[in-house]
Design a protein around this motif. Structure first.
Motif, mmCIF file in Angstrom:
data_model
loop_
_atom_site.group_PDB
_atom_site.id
_atom_site.type_symbol
_atom_site.label_atom_id
_atom_site.label_comp_id
_atom_site.label_asym_id
_atom_site.label_seq_id
_atom_site.Cartn_x
_atom_site.Cartn_y
_atom_site.Cartn_z
ATOM 1 N N GLU A 404 0.834 -1.209 0.000
ATOM 2 C CA GLU A 404 0.000 0.000 0.000
ATOM 3 C C GLU A 404 0.868 1.258 0.000
ATOM 4 O OE1 GLU A 404 -3.447 2.154 2.739
ATOM 5 O OE2 GLU A 404 -2.642 0.199 3.328
ATOM 6 N N HIS A 407 2.211 1.635 -3.448
ATOM 7 C CA HIS A 407 1.133 2.099 -4.326
ATOM 8 C C HIS A 407 0.850 3.583 -4.106
ATOM 9 C CE1 HIS A 407 -0.416 -2.305 -4.527
ATOM 10 N NE2 HIS A 407 0.511 -2.078 -5.454
ATOM 11 N N GLN A 546 -14.434 -3.435 -14.752
ATOM 12 C CA GLN A 546 -13.319 -4.319 -14.421
ATOM 13 C C GLN A 546 -12.174 -4.156 -15.427
ATOM 14 O OE1 GLN A 546 -14.131 -8.516 -14.604
ATOM 15 N NE2 GLN A 546 -12.506 -9.042 -13.159
ATOM 16 N N THR A 549 -10.261 -0.963 -14.458
ATOM 17 C CA THR A 549 -9.436 -1.031 -13.248
ATOM 18 C C THR A 549 -8.223 -1.926 -13.459
ATOM 19 O OG1 THR A 549 -10.881 -2.786 -12.389
ATOM 20 C CG2 THR A 549 -11.364 -0.543 -11.703
ATOM 21 N N LEU A 550 -8.389 -3.010 -14.221
ATOM 22 C CA LEU A 550 -7.256 -3.887 -14.500
ATOM 23 C C LEU A 550 -6.221 -3.182 -15.368
ATOM 24 C CD1 LEU A 550 -9.036 -7.314 -15.185
ATOM 25 C CD2 LEU A 550 -7.589 -6.738 -13.229
ATOM 26 N N LYS A 553 -4.253 -0.621 -13.205
ATOM 27 C CA LYS A 553 -3.232 -1.232 -12.335
ATOM 28 C C LYS A 553 -2.035 -1.694 -13.161
ATOM 29 C CE LYS A 553 -1.420 -3.241 -8.694
ATOM 30 N NZ LYS A 553 -1.942 -4.477 -8.120
ATOM 31 N N THR A 558 -0.287 0.815 -9.564
ATOM 32 C CA THR A 558 -1.046 1.101 -8.338
ATOM 33 C C THR A 558 -2.537 0.936 -8.631
ATOM 34 O OG1 THR A 558 -1.399 2.700 -6.555
ATOM 35 C CG2 THR A 558 -1.293 3.597 -8.783
ATOM 36 N N PRO A 559 -3.320 0.481 -7.659
ATOM 37 C CA PRO A 559 -4.756 0.331 -7.885
ATOM 38 C C PRO A 559 -5.444 1.675 -8.074
ATOM 39 C CG PRO A 559 -4.053 -0.968 -5.981
ATOM 40 C CD PRO A 559 -2.916 -0.073 -6.333
ATOM 41 N N SER A 561 -8.235 2.635 -6.856
ATOM 42 C CA SER A 561 -8.806 3.138 -5.600
ATOM 43 C C SER A 561 -7.800 3.964 -4.811
ATOM 44 C CB SER A 561 -9.301 1.966 -4.751
ATOM 45 O OG SER A 561 -8.241 1.049 -4.498
#
Length: 583
Positions: A404, A407, A546, A549-550, A553, A558-559, A561
């Motif tokens: 985290e 990220h 989806q 978001t994929l 990343k 980093t995600p 979110s």
């Protein structure tokens, strides 16, 4: 007159012989299972003559067929209705023929049958020894039914010496906590449990079982069981001093049991009946009943502890009557019976704890120790498992925190470069500064293709620059073919140019453009980042949330979110003008 008597006897003998032959002939059509069922049906309903005929035929048939297993069953049947010496001979034959049996109920079954036989003839000392041997062999073979029969029989002996609570505990366990005995066995346990409940003054529990037993057996026509409960009802009413009801029930029992060969129930019917008359102070009726009991004892040889209450009553009665002869007679009877009972009582009282209670307690002790050891092992194992789970959790937690942190650092760098205007609108070449995923784009001069001339390549690259500048990559449904058509080239050329000069395939090229666009716009456009993720994905040309978001990343490392959280924390605050303010 004498000739007439002989004639009558001859007719009766002929009828008996003829009926036996008819029954024997009819048995030829039956299987062993059918014969067994008929035998026990006759035996349980006191039709002893027919039971004997069947058992003899069964054994004869088994021997003629040399069927060892059925010969064994024949010996079992034969021993039931014989005197003690003959019955023991049949059981000795059973022991010989089953010596090498692989059945798990041998030899325990033999000792159990012997125990029951000695108990039937009131030799409780030898009965106890056989029950203990039954238990030892049954435990060795792991036969829970034989264990149950032995422990139930020992419970009856506990009842005999007045250890009613021990007896009640055993009977209650097998009545309510097991399901592997026969209905007849449970019926017998229930009746005997009633008796122990009355002795320990659990009157309500006894009453409930009596009422249930009377109702069930009356409705199902089980006469013998019904009168067994009626006898207990007489005892129950005697105990609560409802003597008239007790006498009414016991007189009915007397009429029934004296038509059977159930000596024990005959004895106790007379005992309770006499005690009920004593309770009503009807002395003459009590004496008459106790004298009948004494006569019954002389014939049956059935002795039981409660007789100690009967003979003193008779002795005192004849003492008051000044009848010395009868007083002396009952004194001598009482002394003799008391000596036998005392011998049996002392033996059972001594041997039960030594031969049954002590081994049982030692076994329970061993079980408890093993259980405590197992609990300790389980506790240590559980602690070890929990410790491993905790270590794995700590490891994963620290790993997730580290990830985290990384990220967040990537997200902060992205936001910083966007805000410092270091990403050019044409190529958004941020790859050198924050991610190894981004590859350096080359120039036309240091890139060449095998099939495309430099002029054509330069023209396609200019068209791509225009495509990127107008942000047409966010249009939904873009394909290699549709873009090639738009820039007036073919798919093969376009694919080769993108692979050569952009360092990626067409899908990667479009995804990277869209994500770079998203990075910049999310950081600069408050309204845009207030949209739902699905709406943002759709506006960027993605079919699903989806997929967006994929791709985010994969491109940034980093995600999405975390990037959005960092945008909210940094961009929406007033202090983000330099990288030094980032935390």
């Amino acid at each position: 007159m004498m000739k007439f008597k002989y004639f009558i006897l001859l007719i009766l003998f002929h009828q008996l012989f003829y009926s036996q032959n008819n029954l024997t002939d009819s048995l030829k059509t039956y299987s062993y299972n059918d014969l067994s069922q008929k035998f026990y049906s006759y035996n349980n309903s006191n039709e002893i003559r027919n039971a004997k005929i069947i058992s003899k035929y069964y054994l004869k048939k088994a021997k003629s067929e040399k069927n060892q297993e059925q010969i064994s069953e024949g010996y079992v049947m034969m021993h039931f209705n014989e005197n003690l010496p003959n019955a023991l001979k049949y059981l000795d034959s059973l022991q010989i023929i089953t010596k090498n049996s692989d059945k798990d109920y041998y030899p325990a079954r033999i000792y159990l049958l012997r125990g029951n036989l000695y108990s039937k003839f009131y030799n409780v000392k030898t009965a106890l020894g056989n029950y203990v041997l039954t238990l030892d062999h049954a435990r060795e073979k792991g036969n829970k039914r034989q264990i149950a029969f032995a422990e139930i029989s020992i419970a009856y002996l506990n009842n005999y010496i007045g250890k009613y609570r021990d007896a009640a505990n055993t009977l209650r366990h097998y009545l309510y906590n097991t399901d592997y005995l026969d209905k007849k066995d449970y019926d017998n346990i229930r009746v005997n449990l009633v008796d122990t409940y009355i002795e320990i003054n659990k009157i309500d529990s006894a009453r409930i079982l009596i009422e249930e037993g009377l109702l069930f057996n009356s409705e199902n026509g089980n006469t013998n069981q019904y009168y067994g409960y009626l006898l207990e009802s007489g005892f129950y009413n005697l105990k609560i001093k409802k003597y008239h009801i007790a006498i009414e029930n016991l007189i009915r029992c007397k009429k029934y049991f004296f038509t059977t060969n159930n000596i024990k129930n005959q004895s106790y019917t007379l005992l309770f009946l006499g005690q009920s008359y004593v309770g009503l102070k009807e002395t003459e009726k009590a004496i008459e009943t106790f004298i009948q009991l004494d006569s019954h004892i002389q014939q049956s040889k059935h002795l039981f502890p409660e007789l100690r209450e009967v003979y003193p009553y008779l002795i005192n009665y004849y003492k008051e009557k000044n009848d010395k002869e009868k007083q002396l007679y009952f004194i001598e009877k009482f002394l003799k019976i008391d000596q036998i009972l005392d011998s049996q009582f002392r033996y059972i009282s001594r041997e039960l704890p030594r031969r049954y209670d002590k081994p049982r307690l030692l076994k329970e002790k061993e079980n408890i120790i093993n259980e405590l050891k197992n609990r300790k092992r389980f506790f240590y194992f559980s602690v070890l498992v929990l410790l491993l789970i905790l270590l794995i959790f700590i490891f994963l937690y620290r790993k997730s925190k580290k990830a985290e942190k990384q990220h967040r650092k990537i997200a902060q760098d992205l936001i910083y470069f966007v805000n410092e205007n270091k990403i050019k609108r044409e190529t958004i070449s941020i790859n050198e500064t924050f991610s190894d995923n981004f590859q350096e784009q080359g120039t036309i001069e240091d890139k060449t293709t095998k099939t495309i001339s430099q002029d054509v390549a330069q023209n396609i690259l200019k068209e791509l620059e225009n495509f990127e500048a107008k942000e047409q990559f966010i249009n939904k449904g873009i394909t290699l073919g549709s873009l090639a058509k738009k820039i007036r080239t073919n798919s093969k050329y376009l694919s080769e140019i993108i692979n050569t000069y952009k360092g990626k395939n067409f899908t990667g090229y479009i995804n990277d453009l869209r994500i770079d666009y998203a990075i910049k716009r999310l950081a600069e456009d408050r309204k845009f980042r207030s949209y739902k993720i699905s709406s943002i994905a759709e506006e960027l040309g993605y079919n699903t949330e989806q997929a967006f978001t994929l791709a985010f990343k994969k491109r940034t490392g980093t995600p999405l979110s975390i990037y959005l959280k960092e945008v909210e924390r940094i961009v929406d605050s007033t202090d983000y003008k330099s990288k030094n303010t980032l935390k």
